[in-house]
Design a protein around this motif. Structure first.
Motif, PDB file in Angstrom:
ATOM      1  N   THR A 148       0.801  -1.213   0.030  1.00 43.37           N
ATOM      2  CA  THR A 148      -0.042   0.013   0.075  1.00 43.37           C
ATOM      3  C   THR A 148       0.940   1.242  -0.034  1.00 43.37           C
ATOM      4  OG1 THR A 148      -1.784   1.186   1.187  1.00 43.37           O
ATOM      5  CG2 THR A 148       0.016   0.017   2.562  1.00 43.37           C
ATOM      6  N   PHE A 149       0.340   2.439   0.106  1.00 41.23           N
ATOM      7  CA  PHE A 149       1.267   3.587  -0.152  1.00 41.23           C
ATOM      8  C   PHE A 149       0.493   4.866   0.312  1.00 41.23           C
ATOM      9  CE2 PHE A 149      -0.815   3.263  -4.049  1.00 41.23           C
ATOM     10  CZ  PHE A 149      -1.376   4.450  -4.415  1.00 41.23           C
ATOM     11  N   ALA A 150       1.099   5.932   0.691  1.00 43.26           N
ATOM     12  CA  ALA A 150       0.693   7.243   0.828  1.00 43.26           C
ATOM     13  C   ALA A 150       1.466   8.154   0.105  1.00 43.26           C
ATOM     14  CB  ALA A 150       0.933   7.832   2.362  1.00 43.26           C
ATOM     15  N   GLU A 151       0.740   9.105  -0.436  1.00 41.52           N
ATOM     16  CA  GLU A 151       1.585  10.276  -1.422  1.00 41.52           C
ATOM     17  C   GLU A 151       1.985  11.529  -0.550  1.00 41.52           C
ATOM     18  OE1 GLU A 151      -1.316   9.022  -5.152  1.00 41.52           O
ATOM     19  OE2 GLU A 151      -1.939  10.763  -3.839  1.00 41.52           O
ATOM     20  N   PHE A 152       3.036  12.217  -1.005  1.00 39.45           N
ATOM     21  CA  PHE A 152       3.287  13.399  -0.718  1.00 39.45           C
ATOM     22  C   PHE A 152       4.198  14.179  -1.661  1.00 39.45           C
ATOM     23  CE2 PHE A 152       7.105  10.740   0.137  1.00 39.45           C
ATOM     24  CZ  PHE A 152       8.226  11.703   0.163  1.00 39.45           C
ATOM     25  N   THR A 153       4.402  15.515  -1.285  1.00 40.05           N
ATOM     26  CA  THR A 153       5.367  16.183  -1.999  1.00 40.05           C
ATOM     27  C   THR A 153       6.035  17.432  -0.772  1.00 40.05           C
ATOM     28  OG1 THR A 153       4.465  16.194  -4.136  1.00 40.05           O
ATOM     29  CG2 THR A 153       5.395  18.464  -3.502  1.00 40.05           C
ATOM     30  N   LEU A 154       7.110  17.282  -0.937  1.00 35.07           N
ATOM     31  CA  LEU A 154       7.695  18.371  -0.038  1.00 35.07           C
ATOM     32  C   LEU A 154       8.767  19.393  -0.881  1.00 35.07           C
ATOM     33  CD1 LEU A 154       8.848  19.375   2.664  1.00 35.07           C
ATOM     34  CD2 LEU A 154      10.751  17.863   2.547  1.00 35.07           C
ATOM     35  N   ASN A 155       8.180  20.455  -1.033  1.00 33.30           N
ATOM     36  CA  ASN A 155       8.906  21.656  -1.834  1.00 33.30           C
ATOM     37  C   ASN A 155       9.229  22.857  -1.107  1.00 33.30           C
ATOM     38  OD1 ASN A 155       6.482  23.265  -1.780  1.00 33.30           O
ATOM     39  ND2 ASN A 155       5.790  22.275  -3.665  1.00 33.30           N
ATOM     40  N   ALA A 156       9.637  23.804  -1.671  1.00 33.67           N
ATOM     41  CA  ALA A 156       9.984  25.269  -1.034  1.00 33.67           C
ATOM     42  C   ALA A 156       8.766  25.724  -0.199  1.00 33.67           C
ATOM     43  CB  ALA A 156      10.637  26.053  -2.022  1.00 33.67           C
ATOM     44  N   GLU A 157       7.649  25.322  -0.700  1.00 31.65           N
ATOM     45  CA  GLU A 157       6.282  26.087  -0.298  1.00 31.65           C
ATOM     46  C   GLU A 157       5.842  25.110   0.943  1.00 31.65           C
ATOM     47  OE1 GLU A 157       4.237  25.878  -3.721  1.00 31.65           O
ATOM     48  OE2 GLU A 157       4.788  27.798  -4.353  1.00 31.65           O
ATOM     49  N   LEU A 159       5.022  20.959   2.911  1.00 33.52           N
ATOM     50  CA  LEU A 159       4.629  19.581   2.748  1.00 33.52           C
ATOM     51  C   LEU A 159       3.243  19.344   2.498  1.00 33.52           C
ATOM     52  CD1 LEU A 159       3.579  16.933   4.774  1.00 33.52           C
ATOM     53  CD2 LEU A 159       5.506  16.329   3.304  1.00 33.52           C
ATOM     54  N   TYR A 160       2.978  18.529   1.604  1.00 33.45           N
ATOM     55  CA  TYR A 160       1.675  18.125   1.459  1.00 33.45           C
ATOM     56  C   TYR A 160       1.559  16.495   1.305  1.00 33.45           C
ATOM     57  CZ  TYR A 160      -2.799  17.240  -1.006  1.00 33.45           C
ATOM     58  OH  TYR A 160      -4.110  16.889  -1.299  1.00 33.45           O
TER      59      TYR A 160
END
Length: 396
Positions: A148-157, A159-160
């Motif tokens: 299974t999984f979870a999604e994310f993005t960590l950028n300059a703005e 963490l989502y």
């Protein structure tokens, strides 16, 4: 409105979902950190491994995060899938922490009692892409495994992160974000929910039992009907016909929820639902389930801003089957009325019914809501994150 599509972009997280990209101005005054602590927790009662993979924020290269927090950039020599050059699995015995650098379109995978097999391919442009586990084909070496999984993005703005059921339901995952000033939590599905969801769809009849996927005699995943589209041919045709008849005689008002566009009014003209210069043909059931074909096709380079605003709200109303009772989308929407039509997205209905807080992405536009303070999708996000905890529960 912060959305999964804006933050995940064209990535592994969209392999079998619509592909979106786009900039977002985050409502945070300071830049997010270059790295963030992730705490991975194994409450499955089984041996578990995690994989953290996505695209590097700096240059878009495919990457994995090793157990020590260093980064592995896989390379491929040709178009034939080949195994990774090393094993980036992160053992999760109880809990473990790992420092994750900025990356986008990323996933935290969990697998129990085994390891996952990832592959790489080299595209015509020379760029290496990662081939992720395939949950549709039983020829894939990962098909019979519990992952299974979870999604994310960590950028300059910021963490989502979110838990996605856009593809399937499997072992439960929960999220907890500690940030400057407080915490956010998405509990996700409870332990054992997969069997209840599978039973509910089997009892629903019609084509819904086809969404239940078994391996070795037990339920391993319950698929979004988008991945069983051939079983649902014509399923929503009568509903679509009723919608077309209704709006041939009265306007459908869609709030773009953008100050520069405002309200748009549509009516059926001939065989199209028309909003000014934008025309929408009758969607098929597959168009509605997938949210990325027919009238809902995503063409970010050529679609007008009006069309980009209309598509999510119209597709969400079709999935929730509220167009016959509410001509003001998404304002006037009441979650208590979602999925109440006999012919509806019962997968989304059952998934939401099994979520303790009702929040989770059961289809690609499940973040559409009547107001910015209302969230159906189940996400955590902040511009000053401190610790993201991702917890694996028991599949049964």
């Amino acid at each position: 409105m912060v959305t999964r599509r804006q933050f995940l972009g064209i990535s592994a997280a969209a392999l079998s979902s619509p592909l979106w990209a786009g900039a977002l101005t985050a409502p945070f005054a300071t830049a997010a950190p270059d790295n963030l602590r992730f705490r991975l927790v194994n409450n499955s009662g089984r041996t578990a491994y995690a994989y953290i993979t996505g695209q590097a924020d700096a240059d878009g290269r495919a990457m994995f995060v090793r157990p020590d927090g260093s980064v592995y950039y896989p390379t491929a020599s040709g178009s034939v899938p080949q195994p990774l050059g090393e094993d980036p699995a992160v053992p999760v015995d109880g809990s473990t922490e790992i420092v994750v650098p900025r990356m986008y379109g990323a996933r935290v995978y969990f697998v129990t009692d085994d390891k996952l097999e990832f592959f790489t391919v080299r595209g015509a442009d020379g760029v290496t892409a990662v081939v992720h586990p395939n949950f549709v084909s039983d020829a894939d070496p990962n098909f019979g495994k519990n992952w299974t999984f979870a999604e994310f993005t960590l950028n300059a703005e910021q963490l989502y992160a979110n838990i996605s059921y856009v593809d399937f339901v499997a072992a439960p995952v929960g999220l907890h974000l500690a940030h400057a000033g407080g915490t956010q939590e998405v509990p996700g599905l409870p332990d054992g929910a997969i069997d209840r969801i599978a039973s509910a769809l089997r009892e629903q009849g019609d084509a819904w039992p086809a969404c239940v996927q078994e391996a070795n005699g037990t339920v391993l995943r319950v698929l979004n009907p988008n991945h069983r589209a051939e079983e649902f041919t014509g399923y929503l045709d009568d509903y679509v016909d009723q919608v077309w008849r209704k709006y041939a005689n009265e306007p459908l008002i869609i709030d773009s929820q953008r100050d520069d566009i405002g309200l748009v009014e549509g009516r059926v003209e001939g065989d199209d639902l028309v909003f000014g210069a934008e025309r929408f043909g009758r969607p098929t059931t597959a168009d509605i389930w997938g949210c990325n074909s027919g009238p809902f096709a995503n063409n970010p380079d050529t679609d007008s801003e009006e069309r980009k605003a209309i598509v999510p709200r119209l597709a969400a109303a079709f999935n929730r089957t509220t167009l016959l009772i509410n001509p003001h989308q998404p304002h006037g929407e009441d979650p208590a009325t979602f999925y109440q039509h006999p012919v509806t997205n019962h997968y989304a209905r059952v998934v939401h019914e099994n979520l303790p807080d009702g929040k989770g992405y059961a289809f690609a536009y499940d973040d559409v809501s009547a107001n910015p303070d209302e969230d159906h999708s189940g996400k955590v996000n902040h511009g000053d994150p401190e610790l993201l905890t991702v917890t694996l529960g028991k599949i049964r």
